[in-house]
Design a protein around this motif. Structure first.
Motif, PDB file in Angstrom:
ATOM      1  N   MET A   1      13.591   7.573  -0.404  1.00  0.00           N
ATOM      2  CA  MET A   1      12.446   6.779  -0.707  1.00  0.00           C
ATOM      3  C   MET A   1      10.944   6.925   0.164  1.00  0.00           C
ATOM      4  O   MET A   1      11.035   6.954   1.310  1.00  0.00           O
ATOM      5  CB  MET A   1      12.971   5.237  -0.595  1.00  0.00           C
ATOM      6  N   ARG A   2      10.043   7.065  -0.689  1.00  0.00           N
ATOM      7  CA  ARG A   2       8.904   7.202  -0.005  1.00  0.00           C
ATOM      8  C   ARG A   2       8.092   6.119   0.882  1.00  0.00           C
ATOM      9  O   ARG A   2       8.540   5.181   0.546  1.00  0.00           O
ATOM     10  CB  ARG A   2       7.830   7.465  -1.115  1.00  0.00           C
ATOM     11  N   LYS A   3       8.045   6.540   2.053  1.00  0.00           N
ATOM     12  CA  LYS A   3       7.443   5.424   2.930  1.00  0.00           C
ATOM     13  C   LYS A   3       6.059   5.090   2.702  1.00  0.00           C
ATOM     14  O   LYS A   3       5.412   5.616   1.984  1.00  0.00           O
ATOM     15  CB  LYS A   3       7.360   5.799   4.613  1.00  0.00           C
ATOM     16  N   ILE A   4       5.818   3.514   3.047  1.00  0.00           N
ATOM     17  CA  ILE A   4       4.310   3.157   2.959  1.00  0.00           C
ATOM     18  C   ILE A   4       3.504   3.527   3.984  1.00  0.00           C
ATOM     19  O   ILE A   4       3.741   3.431   5.316  1.00  0.00           O
ATOM     20  CB  ILE A   4       4.438   1.660   2.923  1.00  0.00           C
ATOM     21  N   ARG A   5       2.431   4.202   3.680  1.00  0.00           N
ATOM     22  CA  ARG A   5       1.633   4.893   4.742  1.00  0.00           C
ATOM     23  C   ARG A   5       0.311   4.078   4.962  1.00  0.00           C
ATOM     24  O   ARG A   5      -0.251   3.524   4.015  1.00  0.00           O
ATOM     25  CB  ARG A   5       1.126   6.235   4.161  1.00  0.00           C
ATOM     26  N   VAL A   6       0.285   3.717   6.171  1.00  0.00           N
ATOM     27  CA  VAL A   6      -0.548   2.686   6.777  1.00  0.00           C
ATOM     28  C   VAL A   6      -1.563   3.144   7.795  1.00  0.00           C
ATOM     29  O   VAL A   6      -1.252   4.052   8.678  1.00  0.00           O
ATOM     30  CB  VAL A   6       0.134   1.437   7.485  1.00  0.00           C
ATOM     31  N   LEU A   7      -2.930   2.858   7.517  1.00  0.00           N
ATOM     32  CA  LEU A   7      -3.865   3.311   8.578  1.00  0.00           C
ATOM     33  C   LEU A   7      -4.397   1.845   9.224  1.00  0.00           C
ATOM     34  O   LEU A   7      -4.540   0.867   8.616  1.00  0.00           O
ATOM     35  CB  LEU A   7      -5.127   3.707   7.749  1.00  0.00           C
ATOM     36  N   VAL A   8      -4.199   1.883  10.413  1.00  0.00           N
ATOM     37  CA  VAL A   8      -4.527   0.706  11.318  1.00  0.00           C
ATOM     38  C   VAL A   8      -5.908   0.767  12.242  1.00  0.00           C
ATOM     39  O   VAL A   8      -6.041   1.881  12.580  1.00  0.00           O
ATOM     40  CB  VAL A   8      -3.731   0.423  12.648  1.00  0.00           C
ATOM     41  N   VAL A   9      -6.914   0.002  11.788  1.00  0.00           N
ATOM     42  CA  VAL A   9      -8.258  -0.146  12.167  1.00  0.00           C
ATOM     43  C   VAL A   9      -8.590  -1.399  13.009  1.00  0.00           C
ATOM     44  O   VAL A   9      -8.606  -2.421  12.642  1.00  0.00           O
ATOM     45  CB  VAL A   9      -9.181   0.157  10.931  1.00  0.00           C
ATOM     46  N   ASP A  10      -8.994  -0.733  14.395  1.00  0.00           N
ATOM     47  CA  ASP A  10      -9.119  -2.022  15.170  1.00  0.00           C
ATOM     48  C   ASP A  10      -9.824  -1.420  16.465  1.00  0.00           C
ATOM     49  O   ASP A  10      -9.568  -0.167  16.927  1.00  0.00           O
ATOM     50  CB  ASP A  10      -7.648  -2.442  15.807  1.00  0.00           C
ATOM     51  N   ASP A  11     -10.883  -2.062  17.155  1.00  0.00           N
ATOM     52  CA  ASP A  11     -11.484  -1.499  18.283  1.00  0.00           C
ATOM     53  C   ASP A  11     -10.907  -1.745  19.543  1.00  0.00           C
ATOM     54  O   ASP A  11     -11.156  -0.726  20.251  1.00  0.00           O
ATOM     55  CB  ASP A  11     -13.079  -2.097  18.222  1.00  0.00           C
ATOM     56  N   SER A  12      -9.715  -2.630  19.265  1.00  0.00           N
ATOM     57  CA  SER A  12      -8.931  -2.570  20.668  1.00  0.00           C
ATOM     58  C   SER A  12      -7.785  -1.413  20.778  1.00  0.00           C
ATOM     59  O   SER A  12      -6.899  -1.342  19.759  1.00  0.00           O
ATOM     60  CB  SER A  12      -8.506  -4.026  20.733  1.00  0.00           C
ATOM     61  N   MET A  13      -7.751  -0.896  21.770  1.00  0.00           N
ATOM     62  CA  MET A  13      -6.662   0.323  21.861  1.00  0.00           C
ATOM     63  C   MET A  13      -5.376  -0.478  21.957  1.00  0.00           C
ATOM     64  O   MET A  13      -4.351  -0.060  21.181  1.00  0.00           O
ATOM     65  CB  MET A  13      -6.809   1.177  23.096  1.00  0.00           C
ATOM     66  N   PHE A  14      -5.178  -1.595  22.774  1.00  0.00           N
ATOM     67  CA  PHE A  14      -3.914  -2.499  22.805  1.00  0.00           C
ATOM     68  C   PHE A  14      -3.581  -2.812  21.455  1.00  0.00           C
ATOM     69  O   PHE A  14      -2.637  -2.723  20.984  1.00  0.00           O
ATOM     70  CB  PHE A  14      -4.196  -3.672  23.727  1.00  0.00           C
ATOM     71  N   MET A  15      -4.500  -3.249  20.765  1.00  0.00           N
ATOM     72  CA  MET A  15      -4.061  -3.797  19.412  1.00  0.00           C
ATOM     73  C   MET A  15      -3.535  -2.667  18.317  1.00  0.00           C
ATOM     74  O   MET A  15      -2.877  -2.858  17.519  1.00  0.00           O
ATOM     75  CB  MET A  15      -5.252  -4.758  18.738  1.00  0.00           C
ATOM     76  N   ALA A  35      -7.718   4.054  13.903  1.00  0.00           N
ATOM     77  CA  ALA A  35      -9.544   4.285  13.792  1.00  0.00           C
ATOM     78  C   ALA A  35      -9.935   3.184  14.917  1.00  0.00           C
ATOM     79  O   ALA A  35      -9.316   1.945  14.801  1.00  0.00           O
ATOM     80  CB  ALA A  35     -10.033   4.108  12.440  1.00  0.00           C
ATOM     81  N   ARG A  36     -11.033   3.135  15.460  1.00  0.00           N
ATOM     82  CA  ARG A  36     -11.441   2.582  16.398  1.00  0.00           C
ATOM     83  C   ARG A  36     -12.830   1.668  15.812  1.00  0.00           C
ATOM     84  O   ARG A  36     -12.947   0.460  16.548  1.00  0.00           O
ATOM     85  CB  ARG A  36     -12.062   3.296  17.765  1.00  0.00           C
ATOM     86  N   ASN A  37     -13.212   1.968  14.763  1.00  0.00           N
ATOM     87  CA  ASN A  37     -14.121   1.119  14.199  1.00  0.00           C
ATOM     88  C   ASN A  37     -14.289   1.785  12.540  1.00  0.00           C
ATOM     89  O   ASN A  37     -13.513   2.337  12.176  1.00  0.00           O
ATOM     90  CB  ASN A  37     -15.581   1.592  14.738  1.00  0.00           C
ATOM     91  N   GLY A  38     -15.228   0.954  11.863  1.00  0.00           N
ATOM     92  CA  GLY A  38     -15.302   0.817  10.378  1.00  0.00           C
ATOM     93  C   GLY A  38     -15.508   2.559   9.926  1.00  0.00           C
ATOM     94  O   GLY A  38     -15.244   3.095   9.054  1.00  0.00           O
ATOM     95  N   GLN A  39     -16.574   2.957  10.714  1.00  0.00           N
ATOM     96  CA  GLN A  39     -17.052   4.319  10.201  1.00  0.00           C
ATOM     97  C   GLN A  39     -15.630   5.478  10.431  1.00  0.00           C
ATOM     98  O   GLN A  39     -15.503   6.175   9.531  1.00  0.00           O
ATOM     99  CB  GLN A  39     -18.174   4.793  11.136  1.00  0.00           C
ATOM    100  N   GLU A  40     -15.204   5.268  11.248  1.00  0.00           N
ATOM    101  CA  GLU A  40     -14.336   6.251  11.661  1.00  0.00           C
ATOM    102  C   GLU A  40     -12.931   5.784  10.635  1.00  0.00           C
ATOM    103  O   GLU A  40     -12.202   6.638  10.095  1.00  0.00           O
ATOM    104  CB  GLU A  40     -13.670   6.073  13.134  1.00  0.00           C
ATOM    105  N   GLY A  41     -12.956   4.419  10.421  1.00  0.00           N
ATOM    106  CA  GLY A  41     -11.832   3.889   9.229  1.00  0.00           C
ATOM    107  C   GLY A  41     -12.033   4.831   7.972  1.00  0.00           C
ATOM    108  O   GLY A  41     -11.238   5.085   7.425  1.00  0.00           O
ATOM    109  N   LEU A  42     -13.422   4.711   7.655  1.00  0.00           N
ATOM    110  CA  LEU A  42     -13.442   5.399   6.345  1.00  0.00           C
ATOM    111  C   LEU A  42     -13.312   6.884   6.282  1.00  0.00           C
ATOM    112  O   LEU A  42     -12.704   7.114   5.133  1.00  0.00           O
ATOM    113  CB  LEU A  42     -14.996   5.050   5.830  1.00  0.00           C
ATOM    114  N   GLU A  43     -13.728   7.386   7.454  1.00  0.00           N
ATOM    115  CA  GLU A  43     -13.568   8.674   7.307  1.00  0.00           C
ATOM    116  C   GLU A  43     -11.939   8.944   7.399  1.00  0.00           C
ATOM    117  O   GLU A  43     -11.416   9.948   6.621  1.00  0.00           O
ATOM    118  CB  GLU A  43     -13.910   9.421   8.607  1.00  0.00           C
TER     119      GLU A  43
END
Length: 355
Positions: A1-15, A35-43
């Motif tokens: 079964m294909r896994k759900i592919r997730v991108l995590v966008v948060d400025d906190s390294m801990f989070m 990604a650490r911010n919205g710009q990096e998240g979009l990319e």
């Protein structure tokens, strides 16, 4: 079964690390990037094309709201917002839901929640639900702008025998409720109850937003109110809403039903038991089967029943379950729900006068 592919966008390294670790515990989920911010998240969203994105709001360079707006215009993707429990956090979260976010997760203790593990099962469940969601390439939903008179509270309405309209929703509901409530005619002879699956702390802001764009007065239910024409009461987050004899509203802390509180079925079944008047029920977008039992019970008592069509649902769970009971009279896309409600109210009023 294909896994759900997730991108995590948060400025906190801990989070980023904590959320990634929590999601990776489930064999059906794969964290493909952070990604650490919205710009990096979009990319990274453009490069990785994830199935779901978890998105923080407050970030440097580009915040979560701006990223969400750009993402929904360029590359519509199911987004799960991470929200704080503050009043300001609730307002921003509701704005994000209107902009196209599928759902949100409340951080247990602020922007950097050391105890995020407490809601790990909730995060995993919501990511899986988001992966099934239908998202459209639109920013803000096209909807009629309600022309609201300053004196709307004293508009002549039918009175105590006006039909009761009950609208239930879950995932995708805040946006859907906004479309429906802003499209109802100002002279509709009805009392209204709104039940939206939502945790404590968010429904007051939702009621205020709906109130600004509806010809009806919209209030968060506090308990002990009496249903009245021209007023829509929104079930309070984290509490069940029941209608007792005499059309009185009661809030309870009874255990969750279908895993949620407020539950649509709790309200509908109390209406079937205690409310003697005419009823219109509309079940909108949402995961699960909440509302189906109540639709069946009210249909047996002559209610006019409506379900949102699959073509416009973010998640076609609750409407499907209602339709499968065989007790739904109308199935219509979201932009026709207000019209269907209006026609239902008029039909019930006509039958009352004929009787």
């Amino acid at each position: 079964m294909r896994k759900i592919r997730v991108l995590v966008v948060d400025d906190s390294m801990f989070m980023r690390r904590m959320i990634s670790d929590l999601l990776s515990q489930d064999a059906a989920i794969e964290v493909v990037g952070t990604a650490r911010n919205g710009q990096e998240g979009l990319e990274k969203a453009r490069a990785l094309k994830p199935d779901v994105i978890t998105l923080d709001v407050e970030m440097p360079v580009m915040d979560g709201v701006t990223m969400l707006q750009k993402l929904m215009q360029e590359q519509p993707t199911p987004v799960l917002m991470l929200s704080s429990l503050t009043t300001e956090g609730a307002e921003i979260t509701l704005k994000c839901l209107e902009l196209g976010a599928v759902d949100f997760i409340t951080k247990p203790s602020g922007s950097i929640s050391l105890d995020i593990y407490k809601i790990s099962s909730q995060i995993i469940e919501k990511v899986k639900a988001a992966a099934q969601a239908r998202v459209a390439a639109t920013s803000v939903p096209t909807q009629a702008t309600a022309v609201v008179s300053p004196a709307r509270a004293v508009i002549a309405r039918r009175g105590g025998d006006a039909p009761l309209v009950v609208i239930g929703a879950s995932t995708g509901g805040p946006r859907a409720l906004s479309v429906v409530m802003s499209s109802l005619p100002a002279d509709l002879e009805a009392k209204i109850l709104l039940i939206q699956h939502m945790p404590e702390g968010f429904t007051r802001s939702l009621a205020e937003r709906l109130d600004r764009n509806s010809p009806f007065i919209v209030r968060e239910a506090q308990g002990d109110e009496v249903l009245e024409p021209g007023v829509a009461f929104l079930a309070q987050g984290g509490k069940h809403l029941k209608v007792e004899r005499g059309s009185r509203l009661v809030l309870t802390q009874d255990p969750p039903v279908h895993g949620v509180r407020p539950a649509v079925d709790v309200a509908l079944l109390s209406i079937a038991q205690n409310y003697p008047g005419k009823v219109v029920v509309a079940i909108l977008t949402g995961m699960g089967s909440d509302g189906a039992a109540g639709v069946r019970a009210l249909y047996a008592k002559g209610a006019y029943t409506i379900a949102e069509d699959e073509s416009t649902c973010v998640v076609f769970g609750m409407p499907r379950a209602a339709i499968q009971t065989g007790c739904v009279k109308r199935v219509v896309p979201l932009d026709q729900v207000a019209q269907a409600i209006t026609e239902g109210v008029k039909e019930l009023c006509s039958s009352s006068r004929a009787a």
